[in-house]
Design a protein around this motif. Structure first.
Motif, PDB file in Angstrom:
ATOM      1  N   ASP A  92     -65.529  -0.501   0.167  1.00 21.08           N
ATOM      2  CA  ASP A  92     -64.756   0.536   0.321  1.00 21.08           C
ATOM      3  C   ASP A  92     -64.326   1.044   1.571  1.00 21.08           C
ATOM      4  N   PHE A  93     -65.346   0.413   2.479  1.00 16.38           N
ATOM      5  CA  PHE A  93     -65.475   0.882   4.131  1.00 16.38           C
ATOM      6  C   PHE A  93     -65.454  -0.462   4.941  1.00 16.38           C
ATOM      7  N   LEU A  94     -66.361  -1.097   5.334  1.00 18.51           N
ATOM      8  CA  LEU A  94     -66.439  -2.109   6.734  1.00 18.51           C
ATOM      9  C   LEU A  94     -66.615  -4.084   5.770  1.00 18.51           C
ATOM     10  N   ALA A  95     -67.345  -3.210   4.043  1.00 16.41           N
ATOM     11  CA  ALA A  95     -67.179  -4.747   3.622  1.00 16.41           C
ATOM     12  C   ALA A  95     -67.888  -6.020   4.200  1.00 16.41           C
ATOM     13  N   THR A  96     -69.543  -5.513   5.144  1.00 16.71           N
ATOM     14  CA  THR A  96     -69.458  -6.470   6.009  1.00 16.71           C
ATOM     15  C   THR A  96     -70.645  -7.479   5.525  1.00 16.71           C
ATOM     16  N   GLU A  97     -70.363  -7.863   4.036  1.00 17.99           N
ATOM     17  CA  GLU A  97     -70.528  -9.163   3.354  1.00 17.99           C
ATOM     18  C   GLU A  97     -69.628 -10.080   3.737  1.00 17.99           C
ATOM     19  N   LYS A  98     -68.360  -9.935   3.799  1.00 12.63           N
ATOM     20  CA  LYS A  98     -67.108 -10.532   3.957  1.00 12.63           C
ATOM     21  C   LYS A  98     -66.892 -10.890   5.343  1.00 12.63           C
ATOM     22  N   TYR A  99     -66.608  -9.405   5.752  1.00 11.92           N
ATOM     23  CA  TYR A  99     -66.415  -9.137   7.376  1.00 11.92           C
ATOM     24  C   TYR A  99     -67.696  -9.126   8.234  1.00 11.92           C
ATOM     25  N   CYS A 152     -69.989  -4.068  35.402  1.00 10.60           N
ATOM     26  CA  CYS A 152     -69.109  -3.056  35.713  1.00 10.60           C
ATOM     27  C   CYS A 152     -69.453  -2.238  34.977  1.00 10.60           C
ATOM     28  N   GLY A 153     -68.746  -1.097  35.091  1.00  6.65           N
ATOM     29  CA  GLY A 153     -69.028  -0.799  33.484  1.00  6.65           C
ATOM     30  C   GLY A 153     -68.305   0.257  33.074  1.00  6.65           C
ATOM     31  N   ALA A 154     -67.922   0.398  32.103  1.00  7.16           N
ATOM     32  CA  ALA A 154     -66.868   1.447  31.588  1.00  7.16           C
ATOM     33  C   ALA A 154     -66.868   2.426  30.535  1.00  7.16           C
ATOM     34  N   THR A 155     -65.632   3.211  30.251  1.00 10.05           N
ATOM     35  CA  THR A 155     -65.982   3.818  28.788  1.00 10.05           C
ATOM     36  C   THR A 155     -64.642   4.316  28.390  1.00 10.05           C
ATOM     37  N   ALA A 156     -64.162   3.502  27.345  1.00  5.87           N
ATOM     38  CA  ALA A 156     -63.106   3.577  26.713  1.00  5.87           C
ATOM     39  C   ALA A 156     -63.076   3.972  25.314  1.00  5.87           C
ATOM     40  N   THR A 157     -61.541   4.554  25.273  1.00  2.00           N
ATOM     41  CA  THR A 157     -61.594   5.957  23.720  1.00  2.00           C
ATOM     42  C   THR A 157     -60.361   5.020  23.137  1.00  2.00           C
ATOM     43  N   ALA A 158     -60.145   4.842  22.160  1.00  2.00           N
ATOM     44  CA  ALA A 158     -58.896   4.888  20.708  1.00  2.00           C
ATOM     45  C   ALA A 158     -58.589   5.761  20.002  1.00  2.00           C
ATOM     46  N   LYS A 159     -58.128   6.007  19.118  1.00  2.00           N
ATOM     47  CA  LYS A 159     -57.654   6.332  18.126  1.00  2.00           C
ATOM     48  C   LYS A 159     -57.423   5.145  16.939  1.00  2.00           C
ATOM     49  N   VAL A 160     -57.517   5.263  15.421  1.00  2.00           N
ATOM     50  CA  VAL A 160     -56.763   4.654  15.238  1.00  2.00           C
ATOM     51  C   VAL A 160     -57.129   5.086  13.559  1.00  2.00           C
ATOM     52  N   LYS A 161     -56.496   4.460  12.773  1.00  2.00           N
ATOM     53  CA  LYS A 161     -56.408   4.940  10.659  1.00  2.00           C
ATOM     54  C   LYS A 161     -57.018   3.953   9.991  1.00  2.00           C
ATOM     55  N   ARG A 162     -57.775   4.913   9.693  1.00  2.00           N
ATOM     56  CA  ARG A 162     -59.105   3.771   8.023  1.00  2.00           C
ATOM     57  C   ARG A 162     -57.810   2.698   7.262  1.00  2.00           C
ATOM     58  N   THR A 163     -56.658   3.412   7.444  1.00  2.00           N
ATOM     59  CA  THR A 163     -55.908   3.225   6.003  1.00  2.00           C
ATOM     60  C   THR A 163     -55.275   1.789   6.040  1.00  2.00           C
ATOM     61  N   ASP A 164     -55.067   1.871   7.836  1.00  2.00           N
ATOM     62  CA  ASP A 164     -54.496   0.369   8.571  1.00  2.00           C
ATOM     63  C   ASP A 164     -55.187  -1.168   8.221  1.00  2.00           C
ATOM     64  N   PHE A 165     -55.858  -0.433   8.247  1.00  2.00           N
ATOM     65  CA  PHE A 165     -57.113  -1.450   7.844  1.00  2.00           C
ATOM     66  C   PHE A 165     -57.781  -1.410   6.439  1.00  2.00           C
ATOM     67  N   ASN A 166     -57.069  -1.668   6.199  1.00  2.00           N
ATOM     68  CA  ASN A 166     -57.808  -1.243   4.344  1.00  2.00           C
ATOM     69  C   ASN A 166     -59.373  -0.155   4.040  1.00  2.00           C
ATOM     70  N   GLY A 168     -59.035   3.346   3.407  1.00  2.00           N
ATOM     71  CA  GLY A 168     -58.893   4.646   3.543  1.00  2.00           C
ATOM     72  C   GLY A 168     -59.123   5.341   2.241  1.00  2.00           C
ATOM     73  N   LYS A 169     -60.751   5.190   1.644  1.00  2.00           N
ATOM     74  CA  LYS A 169     -61.632   6.034   0.627  1.00  2.00           C
ATOM     75  C   LYS A 169     -61.730   7.052   0.606  1.00  2.00           C
ATOM     76  N   TYR A 170     -61.611   7.830   0.234  1.00  2.00           N
ATOM     77  CA  TYR A 170     -61.536   9.187  -0.340  1.00  2.00           C
ATOM     78  C   TYR A 170     -60.325   9.941   0.981  1.00  2.00           C
ATOM     79  N   ALA A 171     -60.064   9.501   1.480  1.00  2.00           N
ATOM     80  CA  ALA A 171     -58.736  10.124   2.537  1.00  2.00           C
ATOM     81  C   ALA A 171     -57.345  10.423   1.520  1.00  2.00           C
TER      82      ALA A 171
END
Length: 189
Positions: A92-99, A152-166, A168-171
């Motif tokens: 339902d989420f990361l599907a680590t066995e396949k990905y 070199c070091g950095a901190t970066a941020t971004a916002k994504v939607k779970r539903t865009d990456f299949n 979306g369970k419980y959204a």
């Protein structure tokens, strides 16, 4: 005198091109622990991380160009609970066995003066690739006092939607919007 001037110009041209050479830095996995944060049913902001990350950063500071290539081992997700780690790794989420990995590959590194301010690229997660821009909130290159190499070091941020990456369970009860924070430390090769 003309010969000396020509020689000086040739030496200057060679040293200038040497300064403009791209430099490659290898990600230090013990100091690069990507985090993700989401709202849990309106009760709280949950924060988890990944413990295994590899990749590289290439910078040509004189030309104001570069690239970022990051691979995250999604089986290294760390939520603070072994049971919840398994749940997040499930189909339902990361599907680590396949990905078993997530990747971020830049298409453009944006500079403001000498500082990297954003990175445009593609995030591949659970077999889905989407464009994602990382906002760089801190960036620093300097000699590393412990390893005696440039780093070199950095901190970066971004916002994504779970539903865009299949994922979306419980959204919408569990927030669809996820904030990704990517702290990177990398050592010059």
């Amino acid at each position: 005198m003309k010969k000396l001037t020509a020689l000086a110009l040739a030496a200057a041209a060679i040293s200038t091109s040497a300064l403009a050479a791209p430099e490659t830095y290898v990600i230090d996995g013990s100091h690069t622990l990507p985090r993700f944060e989401y709202n849990h049913m309106g009760y709280s902001q949950q924060l988890s991380r990944f413990d295994k990350t590899t990749g590289s950063v290439t910078l040509d500071r004189a030309a104001k160009t570069g690239s970022v290539d990051v691979t995250i081992d999604t089986t290294s997700v760390s939520t603070g609970s072994a049971l919840f780690n398994q749940h997040i790794q499930g189909e339902d989420f990361l599907a680590t066995e396949k990905y078993p990995t997530a990747t971020y590959k830049s298409t453009k590194v944006v500079f403001d003066g000498d500082k990297v301010v954003s990175v445009e690229g593609n995030l591949t997660l659970k077999g889905v690739t989407k464009p994602v821009t990382l906002s760089v909130v801190s960036f620093q290159c300097m000699p590393h006092p412990m390893v005696k190499k440039d780093a070199c070091g950095a901190t970066a941020t971004a916002k994504v939607k779970r539903t865009d990456f299949n994922m979306g369970k419980y959204a919408p009860y569990v927030g669809d919007e996820v904030t990704i924070t990517l702290p990177i430390e990398a050592i010059k090769q």
